[in-house]
Design a protein around this motif. Structure first.
Motif, PDB file in Angstrom:
ATOM      1  N   TYR A  44      33.687 -12.032   9.216  1.00  0.00           N
ATOM      2  CA  TYR A  44      33.078 -11.652  10.542  1.00  0.00           C
ATOM      3  C   TYR A  44      33.373 -10.427  10.940  1.00  0.00           C
ATOM      4  O   TYR A  44      34.394  -9.626  10.644  1.00  0.00           O
ATOM      5  N   VAL A  45      32.346  -9.827  11.612  1.00  0.00           N
ATOM      6  CA  VAL A  45      32.304  -8.526  12.492  1.00  0.00           C
ATOM      7  C   VAL A  45      32.071  -8.815  13.914  1.00  0.00           C
ATOM      8  O   VAL A  45      31.106  -9.350  14.285  1.00  0.00           O
ATOM      9  N   PHE A  46      33.035  -8.308  14.665  1.00  0.00           N
ATOM     10  CA  PHE A  46      33.181  -8.465  16.008  1.00  0.00           C
ATOM     11  C   PHE A  46      32.877 -10.035  16.344  1.00  0.00           C
ATOM     12  O   PHE A  46      32.094 -10.343  17.353  1.00  0.00           O
ATOM     13  N   GLY A  47      33.403 -10.923  15.718  1.00  0.00           N
ATOM     14  CA  GLY A  47      33.291 -12.539  15.905  1.00  0.00           C
ATOM     15  C   GLY A  47      31.895 -12.993  15.316  1.00  0.00           C
ATOM     16  O   GLY A  47      31.924 -14.168  15.667  1.00  0.00           O
ATOM     17  N   PHE A  48      31.041 -12.270  14.854  1.00  0.00           N
ATOM     18  CA  PHE A  48      29.890 -12.676  14.202  1.00  0.00           C
ATOM     19  C   PHE A  48      29.816 -12.739  12.785  1.00  0.00           C
ATOM     20  O   PHE A  48      30.626 -12.033  12.239  1.00  0.00           O
ATOM     21  N   PRO A  49      29.324 -13.721  12.140  1.00  0.00           N
ATOM     22  CA  PRO A  49      29.286 -13.675  10.660  1.00  0.00           C
ATOM     23  C   PRO A  49      28.676 -12.329  10.219  1.00  0.00           C
ATOM     24  O   PRO A  49      27.722 -11.893  10.706  1.00  0.00           O
ATOM     25  N   ALA A  50      29.287 -11.823   9.307  1.00  0.00           N
ATOM     26  CA  ALA A  50      28.645 -10.464   8.819  1.00  0.00           C
ATOM     27  C   ALA A  50      27.232 -10.579   8.307  1.00  0.00           C
ATOM     28  O   ALA A  50      26.533  -9.485   8.575  1.00  0.00           O
ATOM     29  N   TRP A  51      26.520 -11.381   7.851  1.00  0.00           N
ATOM     30  CA  TRP A  51      25.216 -11.698   7.678  1.00  0.00           C
ATOM     31  C   TRP A  51      24.327 -11.374   9.025  1.00  0.00           C
ATOM     32  O   TRP A  51      23.348 -10.741   8.980  1.00  0.00           O
ATOM     33  N   PHE A  52      24.809 -11.998   9.897  1.00  0.00           N
ATOM     34  CA  PHE A  52      24.189 -12.179  11.356  1.00  0.00           C
ATOM     35  C   PHE A  52      24.465 -10.618  12.030  1.00  0.00           C
ATOM     36  O   PHE A  52      23.343 -10.026  12.458  1.00  0.00           O
ATOM     37  N   PHE A  53      25.499 -10.059  11.863  1.00  0.00           N
ATOM     38  CA  PHE A  53      25.814  -8.790  12.503  1.00  0.00           C
ATOM     39  C   PHE A  53      25.041  -7.712  11.712  1.00  0.00           C
ATOM     40  O   PHE A  53      24.469  -6.890  12.436  1.00  0.00           O
ATOM     41  N   TYR A  54      25.099  -7.773  10.578  1.00  0.00           N
ATOM     42  CA  TYR A  54      24.153  -6.771   9.871  1.00  0.00           C
ATOM     43  C   TYR A  54      22.756  -6.648  10.012  1.00  0.00           C
ATOM     44  O   TYR A  54      22.083  -5.864  10.014  1.00  0.00           O
ATOM     45  N   SER A  55      22.051  -8.176   9.757  1.00  0.00           N
ATOM     46  CA  SER A  55      20.645  -8.207   9.899  1.00  0.00           C
ATOM     47  C   SER A  55      20.248  -8.316  11.207  1.00  0.00           C
ATOM     48  O   SER A  55      19.235  -7.759  11.519  1.00  0.00           O
ATOM     49  N   CYS A  56      21.111  -8.737  12.141  1.00  0.00           N
ATOM     50  CA  CYS A  56      20.380  -8.947  13.533  1.00  0.00           C
ATOM     51  C   CYS A  56      20.826  -7.614  14.573  1.00  0.00           C
ATOM     52  O   CYS A  56      20.152  -7.300  15.611  1.00  0.00           O
ATOM     53  N   ILE A  57      21.889  -7.295  14.564  1.00  0.00           N
ATOM     54  CA  ILE A  57      22.474  -6.658  15.495  1.00  0.00           C
ATOM     55  C   ILE A  57      22.451  -5.044  15.070  1.00  0.00           C
ATOM     56  O   ILE A  57      21.883  -4.391  15.496  1.00  0.00           O
ATOM     57  N   ALA A  58      23.022  -4.909  13.851  1.00  0.00           N
ATOM     58  CA  ALA A  58      23.347  -3.783  13.308  1.00  0.00           C
ATOM     59  C   ALA A  58      21.866  -3.124  12.821  1.00  0.00           C
ATOM     60  O   ALA A  58      21.463  -1.865  13.097  1.00  0.00           O
ATOM     61  N   GLY A  59      20.969  -4.107  12.453  1.00  0.00           N
ATOM     62  CA  GLY A  59      19.473  -3.536  11.667  1.00  0.00           C
ATOM     63  C   GLY A  59      18.750  -3.335  12.924  1.00  0.00           C
ATOM     64  O   GLY A  59      17.996  -2.302  12.720  1.00  0.00           O
ATOM     65  N   THR A  60      18.877  -4.033  14.021  1.00  0.00           N
ATOM     66  CA  THR A  60      18.274  -3.713  15.247  1.00  0.00           C
ATOM     67  C   THR A  60      18.437  -2.264  15.635  1.00  0.00           C
ATOM     68  O   THR A  60      17.516  -1.312  16.168  1.00  0.00           O
ATOM     69  N   GLY A  61      19.820  -1.953  15.826  1.00  0.00           N
ATOM     70  CA  GLY A  61      20.352  -0.661  16.259  1.00  0.00           C
ATOM     71  C   GLY A  61      19.653   0.333  15.078  1.00  0.00           C
ATOM     72  O   GLY A  61      19.184   1.598  15.536  1.00  0.00           O
ATOM     73  N   PHE A  62      19.852  -0.070  14.037  1.00  0.00           N
ATOM     74  CA  PHE A  62      19.067   1.068  12.959  1.00  0.00           C
ATOM     75  C   PHE A  62      17.710   1.370  13.111  1.00  0.00           C
ATOM     76  O   PHE A  62      17.286   2.453  13.088  1.00  0.00           O
ATOM     77  N   MET A  63      17.012   0.419  13.374  1.00  0.00           N
ATOM     78  CA  MET A  63      15.531   0.429  13.480  1.00  0.00           C
ATOM     79  C   MET A  63      14.950   1.008  15.017  1.00  0.00           C
ATOM     80  O   MET A  63      14.202   1.934  14.807  1.00  0.00           O
ATOM     81  N   ILE A  64      15.640   0.850  15.791  1.00  0.00           N
ATOM     82  CA  ILE A  64      15.640   1.543  17.054  1.00  0.00           C
ATOM     83  C   ILE A  64      15.685   3.125  16.780  1.00  0.00           C
ATOM     84  O   ILE A  64      14.837   3.838  17.259  1.00  0.00           O
ATOM     85  N   ILE A  65      16.818   3.564  16.147  1.00  0.00           N
ATOM     86  CA  ILE A  65      16.848   4.922  16.122  1.00  0.00           C
ATOM     87  C   ILE A  65      15.950   5.488  14.925  1.00  0.00           C
ATOM     88  O   ILE A  65      15.386   6.363  14.959  1.00  0.00           O
ATOM     89  N   LEU A  66      15.613   4.552  13.719  1.00  0.00           N
ATOM     90  CA  LEU A  66      14.487   5.219  12.895  1.00  0.00           C
ATOM     91  C   LEU A  66      13.055   5.213  13.446  1.00  0.00           C
ATOM     92  O   LEU A  66      12.439   6.162  13.189  1.00  0.00           O
ATOM     93  N   ILE A  67      12.691   4.346  14.379  1.00  0.00           N
ATOM     94  CA  ILE A  67      11.727   4.309  14.920  1.00  0.00           C
ATOM     95  C   ILE A  67      11.434   5.347  16.027  1.00  0.00           C
ATOM     96  O   ILE A  67      10.463   6.302  15.902  1.00  0.00           O
ATOM     97  N   TRP A  68      12.493   5.860  16.760  1.00  0.00           N
ATOM     98  CA  TRP A  68      12.503   7.112  17.674  1.00  0.00           C
ATOM     99  C   TRP A  68      12.231   8.102  16.804  1.00  0.00           C
ATOM    100  O   TRP A  68      11.746   9.095  17.097  1.00  0.00           O
ATOM    101  N   VAL A  69      13.095   8.436  15.491  1.00  0.00           N
ATOM    102  CA  VAL A  69      13.019   9.552  14.662  1.00  0.00           C
ATOM    103  C   VAL A  69      11.447   9.696  14.220  1.00  0.00           C
ATOM    104  O   VAL A  69      10.912  10.916  14.183  1.00  0.00           O
ATOM    105  N   VAL A  70      10.802   8.492  13.788  1.00  0.00           N
ATOM    106  CA  VAL A  70       9.467   8.592  13.314  1.00  0.00           C
ATOM    107  C   VAL A  70       8.570   9.003  14.369  1.00  0.00           C
ATOM    108  O   VAL A  70       7.627   9.880  14.090  1.00  0.00           O
ATOM    109  N   LEU A  71       8.982   8.396  15.665  1.00  0.00           N
ATOM    110  CA  LEU A  71       7.701   8.723  16.599  1.00  0.00           C
ATOM    111  C   LEU A  71       8.024  10.398  17.016  1.00  0.00           C
ATOM    112  O   LEU A  71       6.928  10.913  17.178  1.00  0.00           O
ATOM    113  N   LYS A  72       9.156  10.732  16.827  1.00  0.00           N
ATOM    114  CA  LYS A  72       9.210  12.428  17.308  1.00  0.00           C
ATOM    115  C   LYS A  72       8.919  13.415  16.059  1.00  0.00           C
ATOM    116  O   LYS A  72       8.236  14.378  16.446  1.00  0.00           O
ATOM    117  N   LEU A  73       8.952  12.838  14.869  1.00  0.00           N
ATOM    118  CA  LEU A  73       8.445  13.646  13.758  1.00  0.00           C
ATOM    119  C   LEU A  73       7.106  13.363  13.165  1.00  0.00           C
ATOM    120  O   LEU A  73       6.478  14.637  12.683  1.00  0.00           O
TER     121      LEU A  73
END
Length: 87
Positions: A44-73
Motif C-alpha cells: 500500500y502507498v498512502f492507504g491505496f493499493p500500490a497498483w491503484f496508486f501508481y496506475s491512477c494517481i501517480a500515472g495521472t500526475g505524470f501524464m499531466i506533467i508530460l502533456i504540459w511539457v509536450v504542449l510547450k515544446l
C-alpha cells in the motif's frame, strides 16, 4: 500549395495519439502488473493499493506533467484566419 495549418494539425494529432498510447501503457502496466496478484499480498502507498496508486494517481500526475511539457515544446499557436500564413 497546401495550407501549412493542416500539416501542423496532423502532426499535433499524431502526438496526441502517442500520448494516449503512453497513458494506456502506464495505466495497464501498473494496474495489471501490480494488481494481478493475491489481494492479501498487496503493498500500500498512502492507504491505496500500490497498483491503484501508481496506475491512477501517480500515472495521472505524470501524464499531466508530460502533456504540459509536450504542449510547450511541440505545439504551436496557429491562426484560424482564412489567409495563408508562412511558417
Amino acid at each position: 500549395m497546401k495550407d501549412q495549418r493542416f500539416k501542423i494539425a496532423h502532426r499535433e494529432a499524431l502526438i496526441g495519439i502517442g500520448l494516449v498510447i503512453v497513458n494506456f501503457a502506464i495505466w495497464f502496466g501498473f494496474a495489471y502488473g501490480l494488481g494481478s496478484g493475491d489481494p492479501a499480498n498487496y503493498t500500500y502507498v498512502f492507504g491505496f493499493p500500490a497498483w491503484f496508486f501508481y496506475s491512477c494517481i501517480a500515472g495521472t500526475g505524470f501524464m499531466i506533467i508530460l502533456i504540459w511539457v509536450v504542449l510547450k515544446l511541440f505545439f504551436k499557436e496557429v491562426p484560424f484566419d482564412d489567409e495563408e500564413v508562412d511558417q
